[in-house]
Design a protein around this motif. Structure first.
Motif, mmCIF file in Angstrom:
data_model
loop_
_atom_site.group_PDB
_atom_site.id
_atom_site.type_symbol
_atom_site.label_atom_id
_atom_site.label_comp_id
_atom_site.label_asym_id
_atom_site.label_seq_id
_atom_site.Cartn_x
_atom_site.Cartn_y
_atom_site.Cartn_z
ATOM 1 N N ILE A 1 0.831 -1.210 0.000
ATOM 2 C CA ILE A 1 0.000 0.000 0.000
ATOM 3 C C ILE A 1 0.867 1.262 0.000
ATOM 4 N N GLN A 2 1.884 1.277 0.871
ATOM 5 C CA GLN A 2 2.697 2.471 0.997
ATOM 6 C C GLN A 2 3.511 2.748 -0.274
ATOM 7 N N GLN A 3 4.079 1.700 -0.856
ATOM 8 C CA GLN A 3 4.823 1.875 -2.095
ATOM 9 C C GLN A 3 3.942 2.462 -3.197
ATOM 10 N N LEU A 4 2.732 1.906 -3.326
ATOM 11 C CA LEU A 4 1.832 2.387 -4.364
ATOM 12 C C LEU A 4 1.381 3.816 -4.082
ATOM 13 N N ARG A 5 1.093 4.118 -2.818
ATOM 14 C CA ARG A 5 0.680 5.475 -2.471
ATOM 15 C C ARG A 5 1.778 6.485 -2.827
ATOM 16 N N ASN A 6 3.030 6.144 -2.506
ATOM 17 C CA ASN A 6 4.137 7.038 -2.825
ATOM 18 C C ASN A 6 4.259 7.258 -4.331
ATOM 19 N N PHE A 7 4.116 6.172 -5.071
ATOM 20 C CA PHE A 7 4.220 6.274 -6.523
ATOM 21 C C PHE A 7 3.107 7.158 -7.090
ATOM 22 N N LEU A 8 1.865 6.963 -6.611
ATOM 23 C CA LEU A 8 0.745 7.753 -7.106
ATOM 24 C C LEU A 8 0.869 9.219 -6.707
ATOM 25 N N GLU A 9 1.379 9.471 -5.491
ATOM 26 C CA GLU A 9 1.564 10.856 -5.063
ATOM 27 C C GLU A 9 2.576 11.574 -5.965
ATOM 28 N N THR A 10 3.598 10.853 -6.397
ATOM 29 C CA THR A 10 4.561 11.446 -7.323
ATOM 30 C C THR A 10 3.874 11.856 -8.626
ATOM 31 N N LYS A 11 2.987 11.010 -9.131
ATOM 32 C CA LYS A 11 2.274 11.331 -10.359
ATOM 33 C C LYS A 11 1.307 12.490 -10.159
ATOM 34 N N VAL A 12 0.753 12.616 -8.940
ATOM 35 C CA VAL A 12 -0.095 13.765 -8.645
ATOM 36 C C VAL A 12 0.721 15.055 -8.721
ATOM 37 N N LYS A 13 1.926 15.028 -8.146
ATOM 38 C CA LYS A 13 2.781 16.210 -8.167
ATOM 39 C C LYS A 13 3.231 16.542 -9.596
ATOM 40 N N GLU A 14 3.339 15.512 -10.438
ATOM 41 C CA GLU A 14 3.703 15.742 -11.832
ATOM 42 C C GLU A 14 2.503 16.149 -12.683
ATOM 43 N N HIS A 15 1.335 16.315 -12.028
ATOM 44 C CA HIS A 15 0.094 16.725 -12.687
ATOM 45 C C HIS A 15 -0.379 15.706 -13.718
ATOM 46 N N LYS A 16 -0.028 14.449 -13.501
ATOM 47 C CA LYS A 16 -0.530 13.384 -14.368
ATOM 48 C C LYS A 16 -1.766 12.717 -13.770
ATOM 49 N N LEU A 17 -1.940 12.835 -12.446
ATOM 50 C CA LEU A 17 -3.095 12.286 -11.757
ATOM 51 C C LEU A 17 -3.749 13.378 -10.922
ATOM 52 N N VAL A 18 -5.031 13.166 -10.635
ATOM 53 C CA VAL A 18 -5.780 14.031 -9.718
ATOM 54 C C VAL A 18 -6.354 13.154 -8.625
ATOM 55 N N PHE A 19 -6.163 13.564 -7.378
ATOM 56 C CA PHE A 19 -6.688 12.808 -6.237
ATOM 57 C C PHE A 19 -7.825 13.620 -5.619
ATOM 58 N N SER A 20 -9.034 13.039 -5.603
ATOM 59 C CA SER A 20 -10.202 13.737 -5.077
ATOM 60 C C SER A 20 -11.181 12.734 -4.510
ATOM 61 N N ASN A 21 -11.682 13.032 -3.278
ATOM 62 C CA ASN A 21 -12.674 12.168 -2.620
ATOM 63 C C ASN A 21 -12.223 10.711 -2.535
ATOM 64 N N GLY A 22 -10.934 10.533 -2.260
ATOM 65 C CA GLY A 22 -10.412 9.179 -2.100
ATOM 66 C C GLY A 22 -10.220 8.418 -3.391
ATOM 67 N N GLN A 23 -10.337 9.089 -4.540
ATOM 68 C CA GLN A 23 -10.243 8.432 -5.843
ATOM 69 C C GLN A 23 -9.132 9.081 -6.672
ATOM 70 N N TYR A 24 -8.395 8.241 -7.382
ATOM 71 C CA TYR A 24 -7.389 8.722 -8.320
ATOM 72 C C TYR A 24 -7.963 8.670 -9.729
ATOM 73 N N ARG A 25 -7.723 9.717 -10.514
ATOM 74 C CA ARG A 25 -8.135 9.739 -11.909
ATOM 75 C C ARG A 25 -7.092 10.500 -12.723
ATOM 76 N N LEU A 26 -7.114 10.289 -14.031
ATOM 77 C CA LEU A 26 -6.157 10.955 -14.901
ATOM 78 C C LEU A 26 -6.433 12.446 -14.963
ATOM 79 N N ALA A 27 -5.362 13.229 -14.965
ATOM 80 C CA ALA A 27 -5.514 14.690 -15.013
ATOM 81 C C ALA A 27 -5.959 15.130 -16.407
#
Length: 821
Positions: free
Chosen positions: A795-821
């Motif tokens: 879980i932690q590895q995946l969360r870290n990876f997804l957070e990196t993509k959020v910072k790169e503006h490739k993903l959006v995290f909202s209401n507990g859900q990840y989606r493409l930016a």
């Protein structure tokens, strides 16, 4: 006299061989019939005539008729020629017509018109029984082909005048001849199998006549083919063979065309009602073509009657819409016209209701009720189903049957109650209007009401349940189609929802001190109408606490209290009546997290605030809960462009505060300084590791990274560290920094990240948005299956990876859900 009778009889028995010949002596035949009649042998002559006709059919007509199909029967690969069929029935009509109507048969039944009609019916029955007592399958295929092309040619020629109420689309369709660059494709297809020189000559002759008339379009022979088609139908009708020979073929052609037309015109659109237009089209197109075949004699129309064709159209439409029920439900209310049409079909087509139920249940099983769909999406589909089926079946029978699997599945989801409460109280939710609907009874009141009381003022519009309702024992909320009550009854108890609403309300206030109290009070009032006042009393106290807290906090922070003077940290306080707030929110003072030791300046500000409160409330004081609340802080790394702002929990702020005193801490030392366990501390410090502010070295030692370039490197390295599902890190997984110098290792890591991202990107493209747990389960299932050399991501590895993509503006995290930016 005997000699005259013998001569008369001999003449009559030879007469059939003269049918159609120019030397036929009518006077001699009339005289012979007169002599036979005088001698009382007229009935015997009639029996002889019928017997002779029977022999003629067996000896001459049958072999000659079936010879037209012999060639194609021997070679089934030979394409069927319409002209073979035209030739065959033209010969049959001509041969039998000579026997059915001539001077001899009229003389045998002189002054006996009714008897002659009956006799001719017997002769036609002989044709039917002797010629077609056994029909080969190839013959039926020929007949079907003839009427298939007959319909196409009819459409090409547009012989029907559509009435003014018909749609332009139908007119355009009937005008479509299939011409391509001046060449009629229908004619080309039909004439490709012509092997009769006589027909070719007739076609050429027709072309020359049309050219003489100034018509240059010599490539279309549809007029000529239609003429032969009509002549064939007239011949069959004259022999009373039309329904027996062509009935099945005509019905098949009509059914196929209706089915194709319904699918073509209606399948892709739910936003338009089609039944009335289809009925008009059938009257203007199908009925008129059927009249072209059968004429105006309705007695011939049995397998393609008006009622049967309309019923088939309704069945076809219902079958098509039944297969689309899931999409129709999801697209409601735009799909309401399709539901109204299907509702009409349910009343006309027996058994359609069961098919609709099975289709919806199968669609739900395949597309909705599985782990790949979030609870919110399932609830949205459930609500759409309630609304759509209210239109389709006001009795609620279909809704009760198809939604039972959804209710059972939702019970197995841990977050169902929370999702329902969130949907009911979220300002942007589509359920807010449903909650605001005027209700005169609570859920408990509805449960105790009788059926007569439920009907109430609508008794005039009451209708009995459908016969297939059976003994469902449908719930009263389903009969009323009250969406809120139906959702609450998923668990058949309101207590779970009341408790969850209390927890949700508490979390909203604890995480956001500026929460809209007026909006929450309105929600509470609406929920009180549903659940009753006594069950929501604790929530009322919670709202009063919030309002009271704001008043006291405003007085203290406004400087009205002399005992309150700010030093370093301004504080906004939320004062709670703990006994009315739900458990498991950190309100228990004996919990481990409540032992957190805050920095001295913060403790000084808390002490000052407490004194001010005691000044206002006299004998009352405050028991502070350090883990709860939020802290707005700014980290300064020595230059204006390296400042970062965060809003974090108090324990996160306390951790980073310690690194202000020194840049390196051992885990056990930091634990003692903050008065929390090392396990809790390790979980909380991971936040700053993810942000690239703190880095762990070997031996449980953490250091502050004040260089932002190094911070980015630390974030990348941390993605490769391992943790278990409880987010507790293992010592050996944190040795990454000692091995970061390997160039080949970095390449492998980058390649893995590219593969991870490609898989996750494709997954989110197909499924739109997913939670962290769902992404992890699908990723480990497909990208790292059992037996694979790849280790599953934690879980932690995946969360870290997804957070990196959020910072790169490739993903959006909202209401507990990840989606493409």
């Amino acid at each position: 006299m005997t000699s005259s009778l013998d001569q008369a009889w001999n003449l009559i028995t030879k007469t059939p061989s003269w049918f159609g010949q120019a030397d036929f002596n009518k006077k001699e035949v009339d005289e012979a019939i007169r002599i036979i009649s005088i001698n009382g042998l007229l009935q015997i002559s009639q029996e002889w005539y019928l017997s002779s006709f029977r022999d003629h059919i067996l000896t001459n007509i049958c072999p000659s008729f079936w010879a037209h199909f012999k060639k194609a029967s021997e070679d089934e690969t030979e394409p069927c020629s319409l002209f073979q069929v035209f030739d065959a029935f033209k010969y049959l009509h001509t041969s039998c017509g000579l026997w059915l109507d001539n001077q001899l048969i009229r003389g045998l039944f002189v002054n006996q018109c009714d008897t002659l009609d009956d006799f001719r019916k017997k002769m036609k029955y002989l044709i039917k029984s002797l010629l077609f007592f056994k029909i080969e399958q190839i013959f039926n295929a020929y007949i079907l082909t003839v009427y298939t092309y007959g319909f196409k040619v009819s459409k090409s020629l547009n012989p029907f005048s559509l009435d003014e109420n018909s749609d332009k689309d139908e007119s355009q369709e009937m005008d479509s001849s299939g011409n391509l660059e001046g060449e009629c494709m229908i004619c080309k297809e039909i004439l490709s199998s012509v092997d009769s020189s006589s027909y070719k000559d007739m076609i050429l002759s027709t072309d020359e006549n049309r050219m003489d008339d100034g018509d240059d379009d010599r490539t279309c022979h549809c007029q000529f083919i239609m003429k032969l088609f009509i002549e064939m139908n007239d011949a069959l009708r004259d022999l009373d063979l039309l329904d027996e020979i062509s009935g099945d073929a005509v019905a098949s052609v009509i059914h196929n065309h209706i089915e194709a037309y319904v699918i073509e015109k209606c399948k892709k659109s739910f936003e338009e009602s089609f039944l009335k237009k289809l009925e008009v089209w059938i009257r203007n197109v199908i009925f008129k073509w059927r009249r072209l075949v059968f004429g105006d004699n309705q007695a011939l129309i049995t397998k393609a009657s008006d009622e049967r064709l309309m019923h088939f159209m309704h069945e076809t439409y219902a079958q098509m819409r039944t297969s689309q029920m899931f999409d129709i439900i999801i697209e409601y209310p735009d799909s309401e016209p399709a539901l109204e049409d299907l509702k009409e079909c349910l009343g006309k087509c027996h058994g359609t209701r069961t098919k609709v139920i099975n289709s919806i249940k199968d669609s739900f099983e395949a597309r909705l009720l599985h782990p790949g769909v979030t609870t919110n999406d399932i609830l949205t589909a459930y609500i759409q189903t309630i609304k759509a089926l209210k239109v389709l079946d006001p009795s609620g029978v279909i809704l009760e049957i198809v939604c039972d699997p959804i209710k059972k599945y939702l019970k197995s989801r841990e977050d169902t109650v929370r999702c329902i409460i969130t949907a009911l109280t979220d300002e942007s939710s589509e359920l807010v209007p449903e909650l605001a609907k005027d209700v005169s009874q609570t859920i408990d009141d509805v449960a105790t009401m009788t059926d007569d009381e439920l009907i109430g003022k609508n008794w005039k519009s009451w209708k009995p349940d459908p016969v297939d309702a059976g003994s469902l024992g449908r719930s009263k909320s389903v009969r009323q189609f009250d969406i809120v009550s139906i959702l609450v009854n998923v668990y058949e108890s309101k207590d779970l929802f009341v408790e969850e609403y209390q927890r949700l309300l508490a979390q909203r206030f604890l995480h956001n001190f500026e929460c809209n109290v007026d909006h929450e009070r309105r929600n509470l009032e609406l929920l009180t109408l549903r659940f009753g006042e006594s069950d929501l009393h604790s929530c009322e106290v919670m709202l009063q606490d919030i309002s009271s807290s704001k008043r006291i906090d405003n007085r203290i922070n406004a400087g009205e209290i002399e005992a309150h003077h700010w030093t370093h940290f301004p504080i906004k306080c939320l004062i709670l009546s703990a006994q009315f707030w739900p458990d498991k929110l950190g309100l228990n003072p004996n919990e481990e997290a409540n032992k957190l030791k805050l920095p001295p300046p913060v403790q000084e500000s808390i002490k000052t605030y407490t004194q001010a409160f005691e000044t206002i409330k006299g004998s009352r004081t405050l028991n502070w809960l350090p883990p709860l609340g939020s802290v707005d802080l700014e980290l300064d790394f020595g230059s204006p462009d390296k400042k970062q702002s965060f809003t974090v929990s108090p324990i996160h702020a306390a951790i980073i505060w310690q690194f202000q005193e020194k840049e390196s801490w051992n885990l056990s030392e930091l634990s003692q300084s903050l008065s929390v366990s090392t396990a809790l501390l390790r979980r909380k410090i991971s936040f700053w590791q993810n942000k690239g502010i703190i880095r762990e070295l070997s031996g449980d030692r953490f250091v502050l990274i004040d260089n932002q370039t190094q911070s980015c490197i630390a974030q990348s390295e941390f993605l490769l560290s391992e943790s278990d599902d409880d987010e507790d890190y293992e010592d050996e997984s944190l040795q990454e920094s000692n091995n970061a110098g390997s160039a080949s290792g970095q390449d492998v890591g980058e390649n893995k990240h590219k593969v991870y991202w490609q898989f996750i990107e494709n997954m989110l493209t197909n499924l739109n948005s997913l939670s962290l747990e769902r992404i992890r389960s699908m990723f480990n299932m497909f990208a790292c299956p059992n037996g694979s050399s790849e280790q599953p991501l934690t879980i932690q590895q995946l969360r870290n990876f997804l957070e990196t993509k959020v910072k790169e503006h490739k993903l959006v995290f909202s209401n507990g859900q990840y989606r493409l930016a």
